[in-house]
Design an enzyme around this catalytic site. Structure first.
Site, PDB file in Angstrom:
ATOM      1  CD  GLU A  91      -2.991  -1.424   2.168  1.00 53.79           C
ATOM      2  OE1 GLU A  91      -3.935  -1.690   2.104  1.00 53.79           O
ATOM      3  OE2 GLU A  91      -2.366  -1.032   3.398  1.00 53.79           O
ATOM      4  CB  CYS A 104       3.034   7.067   3.514  1.00 51.38           C
ATOM      5  SG  CYS A 104       3.315   5.890   4.752  1.00 51.38           S
ATOM      6  CB  CYS A 111       7.510  -6.062   8.000  1.00 51.87           C
ATOM      7  SG  CYS A 111       9.028  -5.324   9.041  1.00 51.87           S
ATOM      8  CB  CYS A 115       6.445  -3.907  15.528  1.00 52.53           C
ATOM      9  SG  CYS A 115       8.418  -3.677  15.161  1.00 52.53           S
ATOM     10  CB  CYS A 118       3.366  -3.037  13.240  1.00 52.40           C
ATOM     11  SG  CYS A 118       3.335  -2.927  11.553  1.00 52.40           S
ATOM     12  N   GLY A 164       6.851  -2.317   5.639  1.00 49.34           N
ATOM     13  CA  GLY A 164       8.260  -3.015   5.711  1.00 49.34           C
ATOM     14  C   GLY A 164       9.246  -2.244   6.408  1.00 49.34           C
ATOM     15  CD  GLU A 165      13.503  -1.261   9.197  1.00 51.69           C
ATOM     16  OE1 GLU A 165      12.846  -0.928  10.050  1.00 51.69           O
ATOM     17  OE2 GLU A 165      14.574  -0.325   8.872  1.00 51.69           O
ATOM     18  CB  SER A 196      10.236   5.316   9.354  1.00 48.28           C
ATOM     19  OG  SER A 196       9.889   5.078  10.751  1.00 48.28           O
ATOM     20  CB  SER A 218       9.794   2.755  15.182  1.00 43.17           C
ATOM     21  OG  SER A 218       9.296   3.462  13.977  1.00 43.17           O
ATOM     22  CG  LEU A 219      12.904   5.214  21.520  1.00 44.46           C
ATOM     23  CD1 LEU A 219      14.127   4.640  21.007  1.00 44.46           C
ATOM     24  CD2 LEU A 219      13.006   6.928  22.125  1.00 44.46           C
ATOM     25  CG  HIS A 220       7.442   2.264  18.969  1.00 40.24           C
ATOM     26  ND1 HIS A 220       6.846   3.591  18.644  1.00 40.24           N
ATOM     27  CD2 HIS A 220       7.686   1.818  17.843  1.00 40.24           C
ATOM     28  CE1 HIS A 220       6.922   3.651  17.347  1.00 40.24           C
ATOM     29  NE2 HIS A 220       7.323   2.381  16.985  1.00 40.24           N
ATOM     30  CG  ASN A 295      -3.431   4.632  14.004  1.00 39.40           C
ATOM     31  OD1 ASN A 295      -4.523   5.119  14.176  1.00 39.40           O
ATOM     32  ND2 ASN A 295      -2.431   5.039  13.213  1.00 39.40           N
ATOM     33  CB  CYS A 338       1.107   5.001  11.824  1.00 41.98           C
ATOM     34  SG  CYS A 338       1.429   6.746  11.386  1.00 41.98           S
TER      35      CYS A 338
HETATM   36  N1  SAH Z   1       9.509  -0.297   9.602  1.00 40.70           N
HETATM   37  C1  SAH Z   1       9.745   0.902   9.874  1.00 40.70           C
HETATM   38  C2  SAH Z   1       8.954   1.927   8.861  1.00 40.70           C
HETATM   39  C3  SAH Z   1       7.405   1.662   8.699  1.00 40.70           C
HETATM   40  S1  SAH Z   1       6.082   1.718  10.276  1.00 40.70           S
HETATM   41  C4  SAH Z   1       9.450   1.362  11.417  1.00 40.70           C
HETATM   42  O1  SAH Z   1       9.200   0.507  11.894  1.00 40.70           O
HETATM   43  O2  SAH Z   1       9.777   2.468  11.572  1.00 40.70           O
HETATM   44  C5  SAH Z   1       5.927   3.449  10.266  1.00 40.70           C
HETATM   45  C6  SAH Z   1       5.453   3.792  11.725  1.00 40.70           C
HETATM   46  O3  SAH Z   1       4.255   3.331  12.023  1.00 40.70           O
HETATM   47  C7  SAH Z   1       6.414   3.239  12.650  1.00 40.70           C
HETATM   48  O4  SAH Z   1       6.850   4.277  13.580  1.00 40.70           O
HETATM   49  C8  SAH Z   1       5.842   2.249  13.149  1.00 40.70           C
HETATM   50  O5  SAH Z   1       6.228   2.051  14.399  1.00 40.70           O
HETATM   51  C9  SAH Z   1       4.357   2.892  13.464  1.00 40.70           C
HETATM   52  N2  SAH Z   1       3.029   1.841  13.571  1.00 40.70           N
HETATM   53  C10 SAH Z   1       3.119   0.746  13.379  1.00 40.70           C
HETATM   54  N3  SAH Z   1       1.988  -0.060  13.580  1.00 40.70           N
HETATM   55  C11 SAH Z   1       1.298   1.011  14.327  1.00 40.70           C
HETATM   56  C12 SAH Z   1      -0.037   1.094  14.738  1.00 40.70           C
HETATM   57  N4  SAH Z   1      -0.857   0.037  14.841  1.00 40.70           N
HETATM   58  N5  SAH Z   1      -0.603   2.330  15.246  1.00 40.70           N
HETATM   59  C13 SAH Z   1       0.337   3.428  15.220  1.00 40.70           C
HETATM   60  N6  SAH Z   1       1.523   3.505  14.647  1.00 40.70           N
HETATM   61  C14 SAH Z   1       1.908   2.182  14.161  1.00 40.70           C
HETATM   62 FE1  SF4 Z   2       7.983  -3.913  10.551  1.00 40.22          FE
HETATM   63 FE2  SF4 Z   2       7.911  -1.232  10.993  1.00 40.22          FE
HETATM   64 FE3  SF4 Z   2       5.774  -2.744  11.330  1.00 40.22          FE
HETATM   65 FE4  SF4 Z   2       7.918  -3.287  12.864  1.00 40.22          FE
HETATM   66  S1  SF4 Z   2       6.491  -1.240  12.752  1.00 40.22           S
HETATM   67  S2  SF4 Z   2       6.623  -4.784  12.009  1.00 40.22           S
HETATM   68  S3  SF4 Z   2       9.557  -2.834  11.443  1.00 40.22           S
HETATM   69  S4  SF4 Z   2       6.679  -2.166   9.581  1.00 40.22           S
END
Ligand code: SAH
Ligand code: SF4
Length: 361
Positions: A91, A104, A111, A115, A118, A164-165, A196, A218-220, A295, A338
Site C-alpha cells: 500500500e 508514504c 515485514c 512488532c 503493527c 516493511g523495514e 523511518s 521508532s522508539l516506542h 491505530n 500508521c
Molecule cells: N518499519 C519502519 C517503517 C514503517 S512503520 C518502522 O518501524 O519504523 C511506520 C511507523 O508506524 C513506525 O513508527 C511504526 O512503529 C508505526 N506503527 C506501526 N503500527 C502502528 C499502529 N498500529 N499504530 C500506530 N503506529 C504504528
Molecule cells: Fe516492521 Fe515497522 Fe511494522 Fe515493526 S513497525 S513490524 S519494523 S513495518
C-alpha cells in the site's frame, strides 16, 4: 529480456546506456523524461534520435506496479493497493496538507520484524520490493494526481513509513532515495525525504555514509525490557547501541535532530513514569518526538491511549524542552493510518463499508 528503466538510479541508468553503446547524456535525457515529465512512452521522448527510440522500444519499458484498488478518505487521504505479483500487494498513501503533499511509501511486502502493535508485522515477511516497485509508487502517484495549476507535481515530501523495514531492503531503498533526490528525477531536498527505521544499527551507519536523508526512529519504549516486547529487533540492537547510532547519524544528517516515533498504547507505555524515563534516556540525543496514538487493527490486543494521556505525555516531554508533536490520525476511515497497512488482496468486509474506486489499468 525487457529492461524496466524504473529499476535504475542515475548511475545505473548511465551504466546501462553505456552497455548499449549510448552516451551518458542520453541516460540523463531519458531519466528526465521518465521521472521529471512522468512520461513512460519512448515515442513521446521527442529529443531522442528516432533510432534510439526504436531501440528502447525493443529493449526497455517503464512499468510501475499495477493498481488494484484506490480508496479515498473523508479527509482527502488517498490509499492505493498495488499488485506486486504472486499474490502480494503493498500500500501507498498520499496525505495532502495545505503546504505540502506527503507520500508514504512501502519498501517490502510484509515485514519480518513482528512488532507487536503493527498489522504489517502480523502478516510476516514476503519479499523485498524492487527499485521499480519503490520509486514506482512515487512515479505513479504523481501521474495519477497530476500537476497543480503552477505545473508542480503534488508530492513534495516522501516518508518511508509504509509497509516493511526500509533498512532491511537497503540497496533498493537507497537507489530509490537517490532518484527522489536527483535533480534529473524528483529533485526533493534531503530534508523532505525521511527514512523511518525500527533501529537496524549497522544499516543506519551505512545510510549516513551512502545517502543521508532525514531520519525517524521508532522508539516506542523507554527501556529495553518493554522495547524487547514491542519491537523484538531491540534484542539484537538494544537502546544503548541504537541511541549511539542516532548520534553518529546526526554527524552527517540533513537535519540536526532525529525524530523519535512513539506509538501511544493504553496502559503499556503511556504513563507519567514512562515519560520521565524517556526524557532521561534521550538526554544526549538532539531529538523531536512524534507521538502516534495507536491505530487499532483486527486481532490486535492493544487499545489506543486516551486523548488526555497523550496530552499529558506530550506536556511532560515539552516541559523537558523536547519538541513534541502528536500525529494527526489521517485516513483511518480507510485503514490508511500508521500501522494499519496490510495490503490484503482479499478484504471483502471493508469493500462493502467504504467508498472504493475500482481502478482498472
Ligand atoms: N518499519 C519502519 C517503517 C514503517 S512503520 C518502522 O518501524 O519504523 C511506520 C511507523 O508506524 C513506525 O513508527 C511504526 O512503529 C508505526 N506503527 C506501526 N503500527 C502502528 C499502529 N498500529 N499504530 C500506530 N503506529 C504504528
Ligand atoms: Fe516492521 Fe515497522 Fe511494522 Fe515493526 S513497525 S513490524 S519494523 S513495518
Amino acid at each position: 529480456m525487457t529492461q524496466n528503466l524504473l529499476d535504475f538510479d542515475a548511475q545505473q541508468m548511465t551504466a546501462w546506456f553505456a552497455e548499449q553503446g549510448e552516451k551518458p547524456f542520453r541516460a540523463k535525457q531519458v531519466l528526465r523524461w521518465i521521472h521529471k515529465a512522468g512520461e513512460p512512452d519512448f515515442d513521446a521522448m521527442s529529443d531522442l534520435a528516432a533510432s534510439l527510440r526504436t531501440k528502447l522500444k525493443q529493449t526497455a519499458c517503464v512499468t510501475s506496479p499495477s493498481v488494484m484498488r484506490e480508496e479515498l478518505s473523508d479527509d482527502g487521504t488517498r490509499k492505493w493497493l498495488l499488485d506486486v505479483g504472486t499474490g502480494n500487494a503493498v500500500e501507498t498513501v498520499f496525505i495532502p496538507e495545505e503546504t505540502r503533499g506527503t507520500l508514504c511509501v512501502s519498501s517490502q511486502a510484509g515485514c519480518a520484524l513482528d512488532c507487536s502493535f503493527c498489522s504489517t508485522g502480523k502478516q510476516g515477511f514476503n519479499r523485498n520490493l524492487s527499485v521499480a516497485e519503490i520509486i514506482g509508487q512515487v512515479w505513479w502517484a504523481n501521474r495519477e494526481i497530476g500537476k497543480d495549476a503552477d505545473g508542480n507535481w503534488p508530492i513534495s515530501n516522501v516518508v518511508m513509513m509504509g509497509m516493511g523495514e526500509p533498512l532491511l531492503n537497503f540497496d533498493n531503498t537507497v537507489s530509490a532515495l537517490r532518484l527522489m533526490l536527483d535533480d534529473h528525477a524528483y529533485g526533493l531536498s534531503r530534508r523532505r525525504v525521511t527514512v523511518s527505521t525500527s533501529g537496524i544499527v549497522p544499516a543506519m551507519d551505512r545510510l549516513r555514509d551512502e545517502c543521508p536523508v532525514a531520519l525517524a526512529v521508532s522508539l516506542h519504549a523507554p527501556n529495553d525490557t518493554l522495547r524487547n516486547e514491542l519491537v523484538p529487533v531491540n534484542q539484537k540492537y538494544p537502546l544503548r547501541e541504537l541511541l549511539a547510532a542516532c548520534q553518529r547519524y546526526l554527524e552527517r544528517a540533513p537535519r540536526d535532530f532525529v525524530t523519535f516515533e512513539y506509538v501511544m498504547i493504553d496502559g503499556v507505555n503511556d504513563s507519567a513514569k514512562d515519560a520521565r524515563e524517556l526524557i532521561a534516556l534521550v538526554r544526549d540525543v538532539p531529538c523531536k518526538f512524534n507521538l502516534i496514538p495507536f491505530n487499532p487493527f483486527p486481532q490486535s490486543p492493544y487499545k489506543r491511549s486516551s486523548a488526555e494521556a497523550v496530552r499529558r505525555f506530550r506536556d511532560t516531554l515539552m516541559q523537558a524542552d523536547i519538541v513534541t508533536t502528536t500525529r494527526k490520525t489521517r485516513g483511518d476511515d480507510i485503514a490508511a493510518a500508521c500501522g494499519q497497512l496490510a495490503g490484503q488482496v482479499q478484504d471483502k468486509t471493508k469493500r462493502t463499508q467504504q467508498r472504493i474506486v475500482e481502478v482498472s489499468r
